[in-house]
Design a protein around this motif. Structure first.
Motif, PDB file in Angstrom:
ATOM      1  N   SER A   1      -8.889  11.188  33.136  1.00  0.00           N
ATOM      2  CA  SER A   1      -8.681  12.597  33.586  1.00  0.00           C
ATOM      3  C   SER A   1      -9.543  13.415  32.863  1.00  0.00           C
ATOM      4  N   ALA A   2      -9.658  13.118  31.478  1.00  0.00           N
ATOM      5  CA  ALA A   2     -10.706  14.157  30.678  1.00  0.00           C
ATOM      6  C   ALA A   2     -12.014  13.959  30.986  1.00  0.00           C
ATOM      7  N   VAL A   3     -12.695  12.747  31.394  1.00  0.00           N
ATOM      8  CA  VAL A   3     -13.966  12.530  32.031  1.00  0.00           C
ATOM      9  C   VAL A   3     -14.114  13.311  33.244  1.00  0.00           C
ATOM     10  N   LYS A   4     -12.961  13.099  33.892  1.00  0.00           N
ATOM     11  CA  LYS A   4     -13.163  13.971  35.377  1.00  0.00           C
ATOM     12  C   LYS A   4     -13.111  15.313  35.248  1.00  0.00           C
ATOM     13  N   GLU A   5     -12.377  15.861  34.319  1.00  0.00           N
ATOM     14  CA  GLU A   5     -12.570  17.269  34.234  1.00  0.00           C
ATOM     15  C   GLU A   5     -13.765  17.911  33.561  1.00  0.00           C
ATOM     16  N   ALA A   6     -14.257  17.181  32.506  1.00  0.00           N
ATOM     17  CA  ALA A   6     -15.682  17.614  31.914  1.00  0.00           C
ATOM     18  C   ALA A   6     -16.562  17.327  33.043  1.00  0.00           C
ATOM     19  N   ALA A   7     -16.501  16.372  34.227  1.00  0.00           N
ATOM     20  CA  ALA A   7     -17.482  16.430  35.068  1.00  0.00           C
ATOM     21  C   ALA A   7     -17.484  17.725  35.997  1.00  0.00           C
ATOM     22  N   ARG A   8     -16.201  17.850  36.420  1.00  0.00           N
ATOM     23  CA  ARG A   8     -15.924  18.996  37.152  1.00  0.00           C
ATOM     24  C   ARG A   8     -16.239  20.384  36.820  1.00  0.00           C
ATOM     25  N   GLU A   9     -16.085  20.585  35.521  1.00  0.00           N
ATOM     26  CA  GLU A   9     -16.600  21.908  34.870  1.00  0.00           C
ATOM     27  C   GLU A   9     -18.070  21.793  35.000  1.00  0.00           C
ATOM     28  N   ARG A  10     -18.745  20.623  35.029  1.00  0.00           N
ATOM     29  CA  ARG A  10     -20.221  21.206  35.079  1.00  0.00           C
ATOM     30  C   ARG A  10     -20.705  20.692  36.882  1.00  0.00           C
ATOM     31  N   GLY A  11     -20.008  20.998  37.379  1.00  0.00           N
ATOM     32  CA  GLY A  11     -20.272  20.870  39.002  1.00  0.00           C
ATOM     33  C   GLY A  11     -20.326  19.463  39.654  1.00  0.00           C
ATOM     34  N   VAL A  12     -19.805  18.539  39.011  1.00  0.00           N
ATOM     35  CA  VAL A  12     -19.769  16.922  39.614  1.00  0.00           C
ATOM     36  C   VAL A  12     -18.433  16.609  40.007  1.00  0.00           C
ATOM     37  N   ASN A  13     -18.252  16.290  40.896  1.00  0.00           N
ATOM     38  CA  ASN A  13     -16.695  15.710  41.375  1.00  0.00           C
ATOM     39  C   ASN A  13     -16.631  14.454  41.353  1.00  0.00           C
ATOM     40  N   ILE A  14     -15.739  13.895  40.819  1.00  0.00           N
ATOM     41  CA  ILE A  14     -15.320  12.513  40.619  1.00  0.00           C
ATOM     42  C   ILE A  14     -13.817  12.462  40.383  1.00  0.00           C
ATOM     43  N   ASN A  15     -13.091  11.376  40.331  1.00  0.00           N
ATOM     44  CA  ASN A  15     -11.703  11.470  40.498  1.00  0.00           C
ATOM     45  C   ASN A  15     -11.155  10.064  39.546  1.00  0.00           C
ATOM     46  N   VAL A  16      -9.914  10.212  39.335  1.00  0.00           N
ATOM     47  CA  VAL A  16      -9.393   9.161  38.807  1.00  0.00           C
ATOM     48  C   VAL A  16      -8.394   8.453  39.788  1.00  0.00           C
ATOM     49  N   THR A  17      -8.580   7.172  39.656  1.00  0.00           N
ATOM     50  CA  THR A  17      -7.875   5.961  40.219  1.00  0.00           C
ATOM     51  C   THR A  17      -6.733   5.324  39.232  1.00  0.00           C
ATOM     52  N   ASN A  18      -5.768   5.267  40.003  1.00  0.00           N
ATOM     53  CA  ASN A  18      -4.491   4.344  39.240  1.00  0.00           C
ATOM     54  C   ASN A  18      -4.501   2.910  39.600  1.00  0.00           C
ATOM     55  N   PRO A  19      -4.956   2.119  38.991  1.00  0.00           N
ATOM     56  CA  PRO A  19      -4.955   0.763  39.645  1.00  0.00           C
ATOM     57  C   PRO A  19      -3.452   0.067  39.379  1.00  0.00           C
ATOM     58  N   ILE A  20      -2.863   0.774  38.550  1.00  0.00           N
ATOM     59  CA  ILE A  20      -1.634   0.257  38.231  1.00  0.00           C
ATOM     60  C   ILE A  20      -0.548   0.482  39.563  1.00  0.00           C
ATOM     61  N   SER A  21      -1.037   1.306  40.415  1.00  0.00           N
ATOM     62  CA  SER A  21      -0.395   1.638  41.891  1.00  0.00           C
ATOM     63  C   SER A  21      -0.846   0.402  42.550  1.00  0.00           C
ATOM     64  N   HIS A  22      -1.747  -0.452  42.375  1.00  0.00           N
ATOM     65  CA  HIS A  22      -1.694  -1.700  43.009  1.00  0.00           C
ATOM     66  C   HIS A  22      -0.958  -2.663  42.296  1.00  0.00           C
ATOM     67  N   GLY A  23       0.232  -2.718  42.594  1.00  0.00           N
ATOM     68  CA  GLY A  23       1.335  -3.621  41.863  1.00  0.00           C
ATOM     69  C   GLY A  23       1.361  -4.853  41.864  1.00  0.00           C
ATOM     70  N   TYR A  24       0.386  -5.585  42.768  1.00  0.00           N
ATOM     71  CA  TYR A  24       0.371  -6.791  42.766  1.00  0.00           C
ATOM     72  C   TYR A  24      -0.610  -7.422  41.818  1.00  0.00           C
ATOM     73  N   ASP A  25      -1.415  -6.460  41.445  1.00  0.00           N
ATOM     74  CA  ASP A  25      -2.937  -6.819  40.642  1.00  0.00           C
ATOM     75  C   ASP A  25      -2.491  -7.034  39.284  1.00  0.00           C
ATOM     76  N   PRO A  26      -2.741  -8.439  38.825  1.00  0.00           N
ATOM     77  CA  PRO A  26      -2.429  -8.693  37.411  1.00  0.00           C
ATOM     78  C   PRO A  26      -3.383  -8.303  36.375  1.00  0.00           C
ATOM     79  N   HIS A  27      -4.388  -7.651  37.068  1.00  0.00           N
ATOM     80  CA  HIS A  27      -5.481  -7.279  36.146  1.00  0.00           C
ATOM     81  C   HIS A  27      -5.649  -5.802  35.969  1.00  0.00           C
ATOM     82  N   ALA A  28      -4.866  -5.213  36.684  1.00  0.00           N
ATOM     83  CA  ALA A  28      -5.045  -3.500  36.941  1.00  0.00           C
ATOM     84  C   ALA A  28      -4.854  -3.001  35.406  1.00  0.00           C
ATOM     85  N   VAL A  29      -5.617  -1.675  35.350  1.00  0.00           N
ATOM     86  CA  VAL A  29      -5.570  -0.989  34.076  1.00  0.00           C
ATOM     87  C   VAL A  29      -4.622   0.191  34.464  1.00  0.00           C
ATOM     88  N   PRO A  30      -4.367   0.929  33.440  1.00  0.00           N
ATOM     89  CA  PRO A  30      -3.320   2.070  33.919  1.00  0.00           C
ATOM     90  C   PRO A  30      -4.329   3.075  34.751  1.00  0.00           C
TER      91      PRO A  30
END
Length: 388
Positions: free
Chosen positions: A332-361
């Motif tokens: 989230s901090a990376v996203k906000e730092a990029a947005r402040e400089r005119g670059v839009n990116i996002n944060v994904t929440n792999p943990i929302s893919h609940g069946y994935d045993p390798h998902a990171v938060p």
């Protein structure tokens, strides 16, 4: 492609480096104009009257989407978003006690919740097919489960939002046809960035959104339902768009995919989504796919050599979605730092893919489109903390 011309046709490119197309892409001028013209007409002559005057443009949506995905116009329903399109398909399937649903480790938890609800209500079982080492669904494991029998539905996403892979959906479709099993494809991240042909894939049902890579209005989506199966599906709710009232003996449900629609809709959005589908078809999906995948590969190659960056993407065939983490920095901090400089990116929440045993938060997600440039990729790299 004339990238300069396409960027000039995209007003947002003048103000931001938009690398969040898996969230919502920047619409092109023809889509913007179509939506605003219809809304302006509604404001001057009335909503019903505007819909009547623009009836041909409203109706054209079905032809435009059908052309884009290789379907027939009567196999297309206009729905307000991909989630509702998927829901209308899934909850229309006549599940019975003992039926089996097969899905993947990368399934989105929103869909997985629906599986669990159906399991509780109907006594179906939900089974997760293991992955190949690459992260894509194991076709051998899928076939083995289909051979066992009792499978009512195979349901998976074409491109997961959290790891950039592309599932081998045509091979999945072939196996489903061989075993006479319904195949529901969540294509919200693939329509508009990859060439998607429902006949090549062999899916029975496909849901998609307007706002992502298709570059249509937000609050729009569509459902594809194959002619041969549409009348076997009972929509979870009906109105006077989906069915006709018969005073003598109840009602008669539409014989085509419109049975999944509701009468009230975002009319300007439907017109705009048809324009977006035409825009993509006219550019050529093969050219779009080549451009998107090329830009994404460039970004991955730059990221993997940066100290502290871990690229999370999987699959034999990566998509235009690039996911990664930066050591010592919250996504989230990376996203906000990029947005402040005119670059839009996002944060994904792999943990929302609940069946994935390798998902990171959580992870950073950059998703490119054909109107992006190599310079914009460099801008993103320049704003990543601690990687210079």
């Amino acid at each position: 492609m004339d990238i300069d011309e396409l960027r000039s046709d995209t007003p947002g490119c003048a103000s931001v480096a938009h690398l969040n197309n898996a969230g919502a892409a920047l619409p092109p001028r023809p889509v913007i104009d179509a939506v605003t013209r219809h809304f302006a007409l509604e404001s001057t002559i009335g909503g019903y009257e505007a819909a009547e005057r623009n009836a041909a443009s409203v109706q054209h949506f079905y032809d435009a989407v059908a052309r884009l995905i290789g379907a027939h116009a009567d196999e297309i329903a206009y729905v307000e978003n991909a989630t509702r399109a998927w829901d209308m398909a899934f909850y229309a399937i006549p599940f019975a006690d003992g039926d089996r649903i097969l899905t993947t480790t990368s399934e989105y938890s929103s869909n997985a919740i629906a599986y669990r609800q159906m399991a509780a209500a109907k006594g179906v079982s939900v089974e997760v097919i293991p992955d190949e080492p690459s992260g894509t669904i194991s076709l051998d494991a899928l076939e083995a489960e289909l051979v066992k029998g009792g499978v009512r539905l195979v349901s998976l996403n074409h491109i997961p939002t959290h790891n950039g892979l592309v599932h081998p959906v045509a091979e999945v479709g072939r196996l489903c046809r061989e075993h006479g099993v319904l195949f529901l494809l969540d294509a919200c991240q693939s329509v508009g960035q990859l060439a998607v042909d429902v006949n090549d894939i062999g899916c029975d049902l496909l849901s998609a959104t307007g706002r992502k890579f298709l570059r249509g209005p937000r609050g729009t989506g569509f459902l594809y339902a194959r002619r041969e199966i549409v009348q076997t599906l009972e929509p979870p709710f009906l109105d006077l768009q989906a069915a006709a009232w018969n005073p003598s003996d109840g009602y008669e449900v539409r014989q085509d995919a419109v049975r999944f629609e509701t009468w009230e809709r975002y009319v300007a959005g439907q017109i705009g989504l048809g324009v977006a589908a035409d825009y993509a078809s006219d550019l050529g999906m093969a050219a779009i796919e080549k451009r998107v995948l090329g830009l994404a590969q460039t970004l991955r190659e730059e990221l993997v050599v940066r100290p502290g960056v871990a690229v999370l993407d999987k699959g034999v065939r990566p998509s235009g979605i690039v996911t990664f983490t930066v050591d010592g920095h919250e996504p989230s901090a990376v996203k906000e730092a990029a947005r402040e400089r005119g670059v839009n990116i996002n944060v994904t929440n792999p943990i929302s893919h609940g069946y994935d045993p390798h998902a990171v938060p959580s992870a950073v997600r950059a998703s490119v489109h054909y109107y992006n440039t190599e310079n914009e990729i460099e801008r993103l790299l320049s704003v990543l903390p601690g990687t210079a």
